[in-house]
Write a protein that holds these residues in place. Sequence first.
Motif: not given
Length: 128
Positions: A50, A75, A55, A77, A46
Amino acid sequence: MPSWNTYKAEAQARGSLAFELFVVISTPAAAPEAIKENLPDHLAYQNTLEREGSLAFAGPMSDETGTQMQGMGLIIYRAASFEDARALADADPMHVAGARSYTLRRWMINEGRISLSVGLSEQTASLA
């Protein structure tokens, strides 16, 4: 029912933002020990997404009462396509290991507000 692309074009024609993101709802698929075992790799993954800009948001969700954690995660995206978003979800170590399963959905954002406050001299930032 209109196709996604038709719906998106109609929303844009109405003046809506029609900004597309991809939502993953990740649910436990194995014993809690398997989830804990894969958590460090999942968090590192993750973190990488990011930094790369793929992310948008991620984190655990409560149950329907808002008082208990059941291991469900959300989550969000940024991806060029549904297939690209699926590839991101498929590569998540939790999903690779079978500790979690997921559903993937397109999300069209039309309304809302995000506020970012940066205090330069205080070296602070907050998101509301």
